[in-house]
Scaffold this active site. Structure first.
Site, PDB file in Angstrom:
ATOM      1  N   HIS A  78     -49.171   5.774  37.645  1.00  0.00           N
ATOM      2  CA  HIS A  78     -49.562   7.059  37.040  1.00  0.00           C
ATOM      3  C   HIS A  78     -48.666   7.378  35.858  1.00  0.00           C
ATOM      4  CE1 HIS A  78     -46.187   9.470  38.799  1.00  0.00           C
ATOM      5  NE2 HIS A  78     -46.282   8.615  39.794  1.00  0.00           N
ATOM      6  N   ASP A  80     -48.364  10.676  34.500  1.00  0.00           N
ATOM      7  CA  ASP A  80     -47.819  12.033  34.452  1.00  0.00           C
ATOM      8  C   ASP A  80     -46.423  12.063  35.061  1.00  0.00           C
ATOM      9  OD1 ASP A  80     -48.958  11.625  37.102  1.00  0.00           O
ATOM     10  OD2 ASP A  80     -48.600  13.761  37.456  1.00  0.00           O
ATOM     11  N   ASP A 141     -40.548   7.558  37.252  1.00  0.00           N
ATOM     12  CA  ASP A 141     -41.647   7.831  38.182  1.00  0.00           C
ATOM     13  C   ASP A 141     -42.783   8.440  37.367  1.00  0.00           C
ATOM     14  OD1 ASP A 141     -43.291   8.478  40.289  1.00  0.00           O
ATOM     15  OD2 ASP A 141     -42.013  10.075  41.074  1.00  0.00           O
ATOM     16  N   GLU A 175     -50.863  12.418  39.318  1.00  0.00           N
ATOM     17  CA  GLU A 175     -50.426  11.978  40.649  1.00  0.00           C
ATOM     18  C   GLU A 175     -49.375  12.914  41.219  1.00  0.00           C
ATOM     19  OE1 GLU A 175     -47.905   9.701  43.594  1.00  0.00           O
ATOM     20  OE2 GLU A 175     -47.348  10.716  41.735  1.00  0.00           O
ATOM     21  N   GLU A 176     -48.504  13.427  40.352  1.00  0.00           N
ATOM     22  CA  GLU A 176     -47.383  14.242  40.820  1.00  0.00           C
ATOM     23  C   GLU A 176     -47.828  15.576  41.407  1.00  0.00           C
ATOM     24  OE1 GLU A 176     -44.592  13.235  41.311  1.00  0.00           O
ATOM     25  OE2 GLU A 176     -44.076  11.633  39.920  1.00  0.00           O
ATOM     26  N   ASP A 198     -45.008   2.067  42.402  1.00  0.00           N
ATOM     27  CA  ASP A 198     -44.560   3.465  42.382  1.00  0.00           C
ATOM     28  C   ASP A 198     -43.428   3.712  43.382  1.00  0.00           C
ATOM     29  OD1 ASP A 198     -44.552   6.104  41.567  1.00  0.00           O
ATOM     30  OD2 ASP A 198     -46.267   6.694  42.771  1.00  0.00           O
ATOM     31  N   HIS A 384     -37.459  12.949  39.733  1.00  0.00           N
ATOM     32  CA  HIS A 384     -37.786  14.376  39.586  1.00  0.00           C
ATOM     33  C   HIS A 384     -36.579  15.238  39.222  1.00  0.00           C
ATOM     34  CE1 HIS A 384     -41.590  14.000  42.382  1.00  0.00           C
ATOM     35  NE2 HIS A 384     -41.509  13.030  41.473  1.00  0.00           N
TER      36      HIS A 384
END
Length: 412
Positions: A78, A80, A141, A175-176, A198, A384
């Site tokens: 992903h 995003d 990520d 996805e997040e 991932d 994150h």
């Protein structure tokens, strides 16, 4: 490895933060910037059937180079980044030949990435690390995963002597915020199985994840002048607090690991008249997962029963929505796809770390949509947040694993 570094930086410096409060797909317009960039790059390296739909889902094909039937496999990541921490104006820092000591991310703000706290750093002494500047997340990520997939495809195109079947790649938005697979066209993708790139540290191979749900509770109250409130006021804030206090105190993220589930209260807001509580519910075991949801319902029922006469109706309203389920139920019957990935790692001298995901990936939803989809490491750590980093050597190893899986799948 310079090509990996350059490619990764070209991705992470594009802001693609998703937005859970948006109803569009992709949830933010800026995700299109990287999506369109990826489409052009896939074409440039020689991929075929490169498509992007109205929701920014990207698919492309590397045709088979063997003259016998081979399963079609896929690799998915992903683009995003998480809304948990800003992804705007990312300024990656490259730390060559890491010496095992503290890394100053931001001297002015005294932000330090230290192995004294993040012990995993010590695994990468002597390697090249890419870090943040302490003011943003990094975006490994899952832009590390995208980097690895594109690099692996380019390598296979440039090395036709490596035999492989048809390979499909897919890049997704959002996805997040839990929507990455919602509009993924499994039939169009056309793979027998796939792998999400991932995961985190080198060797991770995962085909179990949480069963997941989200709960939203609204507590009502009655506001009365505090000087004359005896027997009349109902403070919804205190009701919300009473509910939270009834949850098992040790079944929280900071006190659990492995297969242990939890309740995680992540948002609380309110006034005397109305308070809101949002939490997530997680457990690998389906029976325990259902019991956790029932506990929430019982606590709500007790509060409503207790205050029914005084309030004149339900004092708490609760909605619980399932988010995703444990992919093990769908992957285990096709366990050979895990075995192939495990063998690929072993053949490359990588120790497989087969363990449950304490979260979810696009693969968990895709597995229930008919595309069995285990998860493989992408190499990053501390996702994150401002302490996120990725070793370049880990990304190279992930590239090697993708190539090896393609090669193993094509063996007669």
């Amino acid at each position: 490895m310079q090509k990996i570094i350059d490619r990764f930086i070209s991705y992470v410096t594009v802001d693609t933060e998703s937005d859970p409060n948006s109803d569009t797909c992709p949830s933010t317009e800026k995700q299109w910037n990287l999506a369109n960039q990826l489409v052009e790059e896939l074409k440039q390296i020689g991929m075929e059937d490169v498509t992007i739909d109205e929701h920014a889902y990207i698919m492309a094909t590397l045709p088979s180079n063997v003259d016998y039937e081979v399963p079609t496999i896929g690799f998915i990541s992903h683009f995003d980044t998480s809304p948990d921490f800003t992804g705007a104006n990312i300024k990656p820092q490259i730390v060559p030949n890491y010496d095992g000591g503290d890394i100053i991310l931001n001297k002015e703000q005294n932000i330090i990435l230290s192995p004294g706290y993040f012990k995993d750093l010590l695994q990468y002494k002597g390697q090249t690390l890419i870090t943040t500047d302490g003011t943003t997340l990094l975006g490994a990520d899952d832009k590390a995963g995208i980097t690895e997939i594109v690099t692996a495809m380019e390598y296979l195109i440039n090395h036709p002597e490596i035999k492989h079947g048809k390979i499909r790649v897919g890049f997704t938005p959002d996805e997040e915020i839990g929507r990455g697979a919602h509009l993924f066209d499994v039939e169009k993708f056309g793979a027998d199985w796939a792998y999400t790139m991932d995961g985190s540290q080198v060797g991770e191979l995962e085909y179990e994840n949480f069963n997941a749900a989200g709960a939203k509770l609204v507590f009502s109250g009655k506001s009365v002048h505090p000087g004359y409130a005896k027997g009349k006021m109902i403070n919804s804030i205190l009701l919300a607090n009473k509910f939270i206090a009834k949850l098992p105190k040790d079944e929280v993220p900071q006190k659990t690991s492995g297969y242990e589930g939890f309740f995680h209260v992540h948002t609380v807001s309110g006034s005397i008249e109305e308070s809101k509580v949002e939490l997530i519910i997680r457990d690998h075991n389906l029976k325990k997962f259902k019991e956790r949801k029932k506990l929430i319902e019982k606590l709500v029922e007790k509060l409503n029963k207790k205050y029914k006469k005084k309030f004149g109706g339900p004092i708490v309203e609760c909605t619980i929505d399932d988010q995703y389920f444990n992919m093990k139920e769908k992957v285990e019957p096709e366990i050979h796809i895990v075995d192939i990935a495990e063998k690929a790692m072993k053949d490359l001298g990588i120790k497989p770390l087969i363990k449950p995901i304490r979260g979810g990936t696009d693969g968990s939803q895709l597995s229930y949509m008919g595309l069995p989809c285990p998860n493989i490491f992408a190499g990053g750590h501390n996702f994150h947040g401002k302490y996120e980093y990725v070793p370049v050597e880990s990304m190279q190893k992930a590239v090697n694993v993708i190539v090896k899986i393609a090669e193993l799948t094509a063996i007669k």
